[in-house]
Write an enzyme that holds these catalytic residues in place. Sequence first.
Site, PDB file in Angstrom:
ATOM      1  N   LYS A 104       0.854  -1.183   0.000  1.00 27.11           N
ATOM      2  CA  LYS A 104       0.000   0.000   0.000  1.00 27.11           C
ATOM      3  C   LYS A 104       0.893   1.238   0.000  1.00 27.11           C
ATOM      4  CE  LYS A 104      -4.313   1.593   2.078  1.00 27.11           C
ATOM      5  NZ  LYS A 104      -5.315   1.372   3.133  1.00 27.11           N
ATOM      6  N   ARG A 140     -25.752  -2.487   7.090  1.00 22.27           N
ATOM      7  CA  ARG A 140     -25.403  -3.847   6.670  1.00 22.27           C
ATOM      8  C   ARG A 140     -25.758  -4.876   7.742  1.00 22.27           C
ATOM      9  NH1 ARG A 140     -19.585  -3.668   3.727  1.00 22.27           N
ATOM     10  NH2 ARG A 140     -20.607  -5.238   2.469  1.00 22.27           N
ATOM     11  N   GLU A 178     -19.818  -6.399   9.845  1.00 17.58           N
ATOM     12  CA  GLU A 178     -20.784  -5.653  10.644  1.00 17.58           C
ATOM     13  C   GLU A 178     -21.852  -6.541  11.273  1.00 17.58           C
ATOM     14  OE1 GLU A 178     -19.026  -2.948   7.530  1.00 17.58           O
ATOM     15  OE2 GLU A 178     -19.993  -4.925   7.493  1.00 17.58           O
TER      16      GLU A 178
END
Length: 643
Positions: free
Chosen positions: A293, A410, A382
Amino acid sequence: MQDTYIFKEIPSQRPNTPLLDRIDEPAQLRELAPEQLTLLARELRAFLLWSVGQTGGHFGAGLGVLELSVALHYVFDTPSDRLVWDVGHQAYPHKILTGRKEAMGSIRRKGGLAGFPKRAESEYDTFGVGHSSTSISAALGMAIAARLQQSGRKSIAVIGDGAMTAGMAFEALNHAGHLHADMLVILNDNDMSISRNVGGLSNYFAKLLSSRTYNQVRDSSKKVLQGAPHLMALAKKTEEHFKGMIAPGTLFEELGFNYIGPIDGHDLPLLVETLENIRELEGPQFLHVVTTKGKGFAPAEADPIGYHAINKIEPVPASKPEPVKPKPKKPKYANVFGQWLCDSAEQDERIVGITPAMCEGSDLLAFSQRFPERYFDVAIAEQHAVTLAAGLACDGAKPVVAIYSTFLQRAYDQLIHDVAIQNLDVLFAIDRAGLVGEDGPTHAGAFDISYLRCIPNMVVMTPSDENETRQMLQTGMLYEGPASVRYPRGTGPGAEIQQELTTLEIGKGRRIRSGKGVAILNFGTLLAPALEAAEAIGATVADMRFVKPLDEELVLELAEQHELLVTLEENAIAGGAGSAVTEFLNSRLVAMPVLQLGLPDTFMDHGKHGELLAECGLDAKGIESAIRTRLETLRHQSLKVVK
């Protein structure tokens, strides 16, 4: 060989990119010779660094998949072949390569490019994203459509290792393997969380396992052994054990995928060769690439979390300005929550903090360090976060779920079925409520009042400032049952925060300003513009604080004393706090006009928060104008009745 050029700072001037300037669409990219791709990637990285420096926005993820973006558009016939990016933080290189290079200066600004792939923006954005772990399901749907239409289109999903922690991703993998769908899933492993087995040997085996020769021999062997199931099973096990020695792909193989990798995600020639091999294969393919990253920008490689996104780089003035005494930094609402959680946990050992991969965003870092045994980051899951909290509450803990409004959507079934029906002591600290500005509709918390207040047993609190936020969090923590506190992104008005852990009386609002004719019932952090509008028209203002239970006594009192009630909230008007007021008045047979102000029945696009509030008529000027218009309408109606 991969390009090892590292940028140490963000370019202050637009870089010279002669090769990139020739690319307005991927078809032009595919005209390049393979040996030109590395130079193109270097120019693309320089341009990406410069453009994000000019605008701010998501940063590290795009740098990490830059070579992969080039290779995918080079090998596959996009947009005919469907390329689906998960979440979309990493899609900036994709946007640059698909005709939007000169528009990158408008990204995340009102009327400009979206910060995520968006179908209405480009035919190359095959699926609108923003939430994680949707790419495999979407790409599978596209693969099934291609099969039904016999079009021969390819479907490719690019998903990060973080997004792979969500159950939805594995549900889609399981279904794709069952259907033997022609699709490619690329795991972008930028945290090395699955394997560190990257190097010459694994690269060699990846090329071997993706080669046409290997797969032809493999398929031929299966045909020969079809009549001998015992030998077929032995051959399959032998292949699995061979792959298991060189790659961590057994799980994906068991789900029905042909696993290839891990390979270096920054080695362009290797990526192109591997993808060209995979393109010719049938059935579900799984390519594991390992990336860094922030690749190519030294500070981002060293601090990938800090460089997940950056602000616009302001130009250095020509002359040194006079030093300005810095203003005291106001805490963000997330900081208020983080401090409260630590303070409350110090006094109550029952408190447990839960987050679905939002430690920094929800300001849980200090809590995680001070109370590691009571801190649980469940990754991007979630649904699990909410039911985990329910299980903890069953046995005497007091779980606090720190979650963004848009992500709580969600886990709605778990919110109802696992928490509310059982009336469990779970506190939901709901961050990013209301509009979120540059991140746009995928991240806006526009519906939480509507979807929470209809749930029995749920307490719904809407603080107007930082101190009320702290008080309401403590109130919800001590409440016996499910409770929620919704607060916005960013900073508040700068209210003085009381350090003692005090509570509020549940279901009680307060009158802040007395006036005549009009009463504004404010729910949440629009109190400042409400007061400004009230000053202009001489209105009463009440800080209602609670959507559920509603302060019915205060509502009746205001209804008796005024000719017009105005409800104000940064939530969808449909089913929101204003609806709660009108429903209550109707139940008491109180017939009076109510003006409901809130978010309109549309998805608000990205832009600065203040710009979006003004567009919705939720700034002081818009509130005043809406009230004057309604009063004028009421007067005209009264005149007609008299006549």
